[in-house]
Design an enzyme around this catalytic site. Structure first.
Site, PDB file in Angstrom:
ATOM      1  N   VAL A   1       0.883  -1.214  -0.004  1.00 29.02           N
ATOM      2  CA  VAL A   1      -0.115   0.061  -0.125  1.00 29.02           C
ATOM      3  C   VAL A   1       0.880   1.261   0.011  1.00 29.02           C
ATOM      4  O   VAL A   1       2.054   1.059   0.288  1.00 29.02           O
ATOM      5  CB  VAL A   1      -0.921  -0.105   1.226  1.00 29.02           C
ATOM      6  CG1 VAL A   1      -2.076  -1.197   1.216  1.00 29.02           C
ATOM      7  CG2 VAL A   1      -0.233  -0.021   2.453  1.00 29.02           C
ATOM      8  N   SER A   2       0.472   2.412  -0.454  1.00 29.70           N
ATOM      9  CA  SER A   2       1.154   3.511  -0.818  1.00 29.70           C
ATOM     10  C   SER A   2       1.537   4.249   0.856  1.00 29.70           C
ATOM     11  O   SER A   2       2.559   4.873   0.521  1.00 29.70           O
ATOM     12  CB  SER A   2       0.372   4.459  -1.704  1.00 29.70           C
ATOM     13  OG  SER A   2       0.399   3.924  -2.891  1.00 29.70           O
TER      14      SER A   2
END
Length: 185
Positions: A8-9
């Site tokens: 995930v970022s």
């Protein structure tokens, strides 16, 4: 062994959805990065690359969770291939354990390479139009203290300092440095 990779970022984003998918696919070991996928310099990605061995399969929820550009994707898949590791992307139905999956990855790579070629062509055309209209003059040269440059250049030629030290002292990137050296002192 089935090895999962989740990304995930940001730290705030949740990995639960991807973890459920990994569980459904029977993944035995999971590596999770919570950072941008722009770079391959991700700690858990590196750890996973060091862990996998011949016969393993790396599983990702989608290619976008694994690599943000085709070059990185293909480089990573090449690393897997060299190690005898297969690659599966659930969303895109790419599974390099099957002939169809290998074909899909090849098609995906070919389309991306074609698009990159089109982008470069459009860029060249745009620059030519801008030059013709007097709106493009190229990159401005890196400003450098000429006296310092001349002293360091002589030391570099005499092998008293390294190119890296020279670049650092004049504050130039590697490409700017060698561009200037190639153009002449």
């Amino acid at each position: 062994m089935k090895v999962g990779y989740i990304r995930v970022s940001t730290e705030e984003q949740n990995t639960a959805r991807q973890e459920v998918i990994m569980e459904q696919l029977g993944v035995e070991k999971i590596y999770i990065d919570k950072m941008s996928g722009k770079s391959k310099e991700r700690p858990q990605l590196k750890a996973m690359l060091g862990f996998v061995r011949s016969g393993d399969t790396v599983i990702v929820e989608s290619i976008s969770r694994f690599a943000r550009n085709t070059r990185d994707l293909l480089e990573l898949v090449d690393i897997f291939t060299a190690k005898g590791v297969e690659f599966v992307s659930k969303k895109e139905s790419i599974d390099t354990t099957t002939p169809a999956g290998k074909f899909m990855l090849t098609v995906f790579a070919a389309v991306a390479e074609l698009e990159r070629g089109y982008i470069l062509d459009r860029q060249k055309e745009g620059i030519a139009v801008a030059k013709a209209n007097g709106k493009y003059k190229g990159r401005k040269p890196t400003a450098v203290n000429e006296q310092l440059w001349n002293v360091l250049y002589d030391k570099w030629i005499a092998k008293e300092i390294t190119a890296t030290d020279f670049m650092h002292r004049v504050g130039m990137s590697k490409s700017a440095f060698y561009r200037r050296v190639k153009a002449g002192k």
